[in-house]
Design an enzyme around this catalytic site. Structure first.
Site, PDB file in Angstrom:
ATOM      1  CB  ILE A  31      38.688  46.807  30.678  1.00 36.52           C
ATOM      2  CG1 ILE A  31      39.204  47.870  29.708  1.00 36.52           C
ATOM      3  CG2 ILE A  31      37.301  47.166  31.183  1.00 36.52           C
ATOM      4  CD1 ILE A  31      38.365  47.993  28.447  1.00 36.52           C
TER       5      ILE A  31
ATOM      6  CD  GLU B 151      44.025  33.696  36.220  1.00 37.55           C
ATOM      7  OE1 GLU B 151      44.491  34.650  36.859  1.00 37.55           O
ATOM      8  OE2 GLU B 151      42.886  33.690  35.728  1.00 37.55           O
TER       9      GLU B 151
ATOM     10  CD  GLU C  16      49.582  48.319  30.746  1.00 37.41           C
ATOM     11  OE1 GLU C  16      48.422  48.611  31.112  1.00 37.41           O
ATOM     12  OE2 GLU C  16      50.348  47.578  31.381  1.00 37.41           O
TER      13      GLU C  16
ATOM     14  CD  GLU D 191      33.097  39.801  37.198  1.00 32.47           C
ATOM     15  OE1 GLU D 191      33.470  38.631  37.438  1.00 32.47           O
ATOM     16  OE2 GLU D 191      31.927  40.192  37.350  1.00 32.47           O
ATOM     17  CG  LEU D 192      39.325  39.860  41.039  1.00 29.66           C
ATOM     18  CD1 LEU D 192      39.625  39.871  42.516  1.00 29.66           C
ATOM     19  CD2 LEU D 192      39.944  41.062  40.358  1.00 29.66           C
ATOM     20  N   GLY D 193      40.828  36.507  38.859  1.00 27.64           N
ATOM     21  CA  GLY D 193      41.368  35.292  38.277  1.00 27.64           C
ATOM     22  C   GLY D 193      40.549  34.049  38.566  1.00 27.64           C
TER      23      GLY D 193
ATOM     24  N   GLY E 282      40.640  41.910  36.103  1.00 28.40           N
ATOM     25  CA  GLY E 282      42.078  41.688  36.011  1.00 28.40           C
ATOM     26  C   GLY E 282      42.506  40.663  37.036  1.00 28.40           C
ATOM     27  CB  SER E 283      45.801  39.878  38.399  1.00 26.37           C
ATOM     28  OG  SER E 283      46.199  41.036  39.106  1.00 26.37           O
TER      29      SER E 283
ATOM     30  N   GLY F  67      48.370  50.765  34.910  1.00 27.86           N
ATOM     31  CA  GLY F  67      47.687  50.505  36.170  1.00 27.86           C
ATOM     32  C   GLY F  67      48.268  51.286  37.328  1.00 27.86           C
TER      33      GLY F  67
END
Lengths: 557, 557
Positions: B223, B456, B252, B325-327, B302-303, B282
């Site tokens: 996440i 983005e 982090e 679930e990305l940008g 994340g990206s 990551g």
């Protein structure tokens, strides 16, 4: 109510007279345990392991079994793009062989990445907002699928003959199993087309929310050579039902039925570009599809190794959606309390169906100790009864393997079984003077660490293991990276429910095997793939959910 | 019915007195258009763009707004594995900073691949057949999720304070949006636990077929830092609801609320190993999760760049299921016929919410030509009204960006906007003497080829473009690899339905923006990800469908 149609195995064995050891049993080899007798209701079922009855004309008469079309014309050998036939950009062609004789059937245009690009452009244009396909009523999509089913029924003999020629399938199996499944799948998804419902959702706040299940877009579909026409339809039917467009690549070994289907798709009246058929090789056309930046979804059926490449390619390109139907090393668990002769027969056809070339093949048969020896004895007897030969001839129930590469791999695995100490009960060698035939092979005393107990063989090679306890067999059955299907034979309801719940498999058959149906979802756990084909579940693999939330002035429950 | 709770923006602006240009508007900056007034019904909603009312005690009195806990204790800094706290195998720690001040808050144990292995072993053990978790009633899983929601409610102030400290979130936003969503999501999935229904299916042939929707197994979840506790719950709640076990890696930058949640999970009574929390980076812990051979499913937020790596890793390892679930580069389309002030306000908060650090951010605002200049003028006015400062202080409505890397990336993109010829209407520079603050920035006259219209930004930078026709704006809105969310402002039902159907986005908001709700599915088209979170749809991402087919002697419809 008695079964009035003849069984395939009862239609004679004339062609197998050169192979005397297998002649006898084939004429009446299936044990009769009463199940089929009670079940006979005159309808065709699509499961490969169901009864293949001819349809009754009335209560007492039966039609003769269908026979192949002699020397069928091969009308379609080009790429099908935008409802037109195209030569390949490269000018290259794929030689298509008859695996029974090794003879060249024809040459087919070979698609490479340029052709795939052209097909994708055509599919993308057909998917544009405002296109005939995007603005068509969903019920009309359903009508087109039903019309396509009608055309497949019309050409059923020809398609079954092409499958037998191109793939080495036993003709009657192709006719009764593959083509039946093809027709039923088309009609099944024809019925779904105008029943793909979104939801309205009671969200918090002053909003009205609904979802639309929209088509994803251009779907790349890559299918294998073991069920060419059935796989073609398993792939296109849910995709089209949901309103997608398709670029489909049949296997290089077996492009003929797919190209015939392309002609039927045009005849049925699908708009140009909705389905595009591009025969080609995996390393070129398949790779182009899986890496394509303008394909929104890829569906693949084939090996786990290639499935991993497809998954990676999605990550390397445009994150297209991925569904995979991959390999299996499927456990088939036989408890001592079951109807043993019936279990033997189901386990036999569960492995030997389609020359063993099934991802579903029940290639790890676990038999409970008290009945192990008897099970092996009966299985060997049954395997020896098989009639090998030209799959177009009546009475033959095992054809050739698909090609030399598969043949060699199977023979190597048989050798490894001998070397690693399994007991070779029968078979174990090639058969006949020409073609790619392998004797029906049964290994007993197989242990879980042997290669033949771990690797997918994809050939007529049955492994029979012994087990002692339910927890032991659950653990052993699940001790594989695969998780496609499983079988359980028992009349004990507790064993049936415990084991079927515990097995890591997408389908569990209880007291049956290979019982497929268009209504039932199909797909694997673990490294046997992801996503589901068939049933309602397949629709979610071909739709993208859009939630629309609209501000309202006041809630009114 | 009037809104009795105070709006966040109405609670004063004392802390921002050093920043005089933004002080005025904040005290009463939101245009009132009647929608919210009518909607006031005393309930909290979780959408970030909904009204953040304090709960009414009775019809006329209101509670004071919550205030952060001063100097909250940071109790949990270790890895949470098998319901115990562990030091990392490597002995390394992650320094955790307050982005508002740059000061070190604490150090947290840093998980690497060995720790992930340990967590996976724990999760796998908890998932074994016969374990307390696998043999628990589904309704009891629901009770545990509801109990966890109770504990989050109890600790709501503390968790909101941790979010503000660790992430730089405006405290009241964390309290009313993030924590509300957290609690509601837990209760929502608590309700689903015993309502995950399989089907019985009328298959062809003499068979009884049913499906079980089984948990997939061990789920790795990764996440981001922008909604630490809400994302934690978006991930674990559906996974646990369906009976999976979890290894979750918080970002982090923001591990503190996740570790507090771990303590609450233990307190709620989840069995050991069901949830394991492994803060880490990551490239190490995240990579170990995505490549792990014994993790059955990975869910990542994340990206897009990292999402592609996660997808590839599944192909390189064990074909684990992947949801992403990305940008986003989300279009927000404003037609001239809409309520313009409402649209300005929604577009403003749709971009500037959470310092612009949202995958949902409406970062391409397309405004119809007749109202373009007015829209820009009002948007600039609104942006200038924002109060920057310490997010723990009342009246502040914009905190710092999360870290130097993000800060630098945003500043670079702002520079590119200036360089490429967009009109900088306001902002465009850093703010204040310390911390990572960026002035609310508005660009007008943005063209689609500029970097700020394509990349983005993930910061407080609003791009406003002009459009002339509906077909033009649909084409431009869809001309991106992203497809997460979109907004449409119009009172014309034909425009609303045409545009919402045509937009390639997983969520379309009509006359609203950021209207999220636990009941509503969330996820992207195209390279904004795959799969859906929230709603019933998320359940299918956390279950594996098993079809069980049982031979019967006779069909009985």
């Amino acid at each position: 109510m008695s079964v009035t149609g003849g069984r395939i195995q009862q239609t004679g064995g004339a062609s197998s007279s050169s192979h005397t050891e297998r002649k006898r049993a084939n004429t009446n080899s299936q044990p009769s345990n009463g199940h089929e007798q009670l079940a006979g209701n005159g309808c065709d079922h699509q499961g490969p392991n169901q009864e293949h009855r001819s349809q009754r004309v009335d209560g007492s008469k039966t039609k003769a079994l269908p026979t192949p079309i002699p020397d069928p014309p091969i009308l379609y050998t080009k790429l099908f793009i935008n409802n037109d036939w195209h030569e390949s950009c490269s000018g290259r062609k794929i030689p298509v062989y008859n695996p029974t004789t090794g003879e060249l059937l024809c040459e087919v245009e070979e698609a490479d990445s340029e052709d795939v690009d052209e097909a994708v452009r055509s599919a993308r244009a057909a998917f544009q907002m405002g296109s005939p396909w995007r603005s068509m009523d969903a019920s009309d999509r359903g009508r087109l699928l039903n019309r396509l089913a009608d055309l497949v029924e019309r050409d059923r003999l020809l398609l079954a003959t092409l499958e037998a020629l191109d793939c080495g399938k036993v003709f009657l199996m192709a006719y009764f199993v593959d083509l039946m499944a093809t027709i039923k799948t088309l009609r099944y998804y024809g019925g779904w087309a105008d029943k793909i419902h979104g939801k309205t959702i009671p969200v918090d706040g002053e909003y009205f929310t609904y979802t639309r299940h929209e088509p994803i877009g251009v779907c790349g579909q890559i299918i294998p050579w073991n069920f060419p026409v059935m796989m073609f339809v398993w792939k296109i039917a849910p995709a089209l039902c949901c309103g997608n467009t398709v670029v489909i690549k049949p296997a290089e070994q077996t492009p003929l039925s797919a190209l015939h289907m392309a002609a039927l798709i045009k005849e049925a009246g699908f708009p140009p570009g909705v389905v595009n058929v591009v025969p080609g090789y995996g390393e070129t056309a398949g790779c182009a599809i899986s890496h394509h930046m303008d394909i929104d979804k890829v569906a693949f059926t084939g090996s786990t190794d290639v499935g991993k490449l497809i998954q990676k390619a999605a990550g390397e390109s445009n994150l297209k959606r991925v569904t995979l139907e991959l390999g299996g090393k499927n456990p088939n668990i036989v408890f001592a309390d079951c109807d043993l002769e019936y279990a033997v027969e189901q386990a036999h056809s569960g492995l030997f169906f389609n020359q063993g070339q099934c991802c579903l093949a029940g290639s790890r048969v676990f038999v409970e100790e008290p009945v192990y020896e008897e099970f092996v004895r009966l299985s060997v007897e049954r395997a020896k009864s098989k009639v090998l030969g030209n799959p177009l001839l009546p009475g033959v129930d095992q054809g050739p393997q698909i090609d030399q590469k598969q043949f060699d791999k199977i023979m190597e695995l048989i050798e490894s079984g001998k070397r690693e100490g399994a007991t070779l009960e029968c078979g174990g060698s090639m058969w006949g003077q020409q073609g790619l035939f392998i004797q029906p092979t049964v290994f007993s005393n197989v242990t879980d660490d042997m290669l033949i107990a771990k690797e997918e063989i994809f050939g007529p090679v049955q492994q029979i293991m012994c087990f002692r306890s339910i927890s032991e067999v659950i653990q052993r059955a699940n001790a594989t990276h695969y998780g496609l299907v499983a079988g359980v034979f028992t009349n004990d309801i507790n064993k049936a429910l415990t084991v079927s719940s515990a097995l890591q498999a997408g389908i569990v058959w209880v007291n049956c095997y290979n019982a497929m149906s268009a209504q039932c979802p199909f797909g694997g756990f673990k490294m046997s793939g992801n996503g589901r084909e068939l049933g309602k579940y397949a629709l979610q693999e071909y739709t993208e959910v859009k939630a629309v939330t609209i501000k309202i002035s006041q809630k009114n429950s």
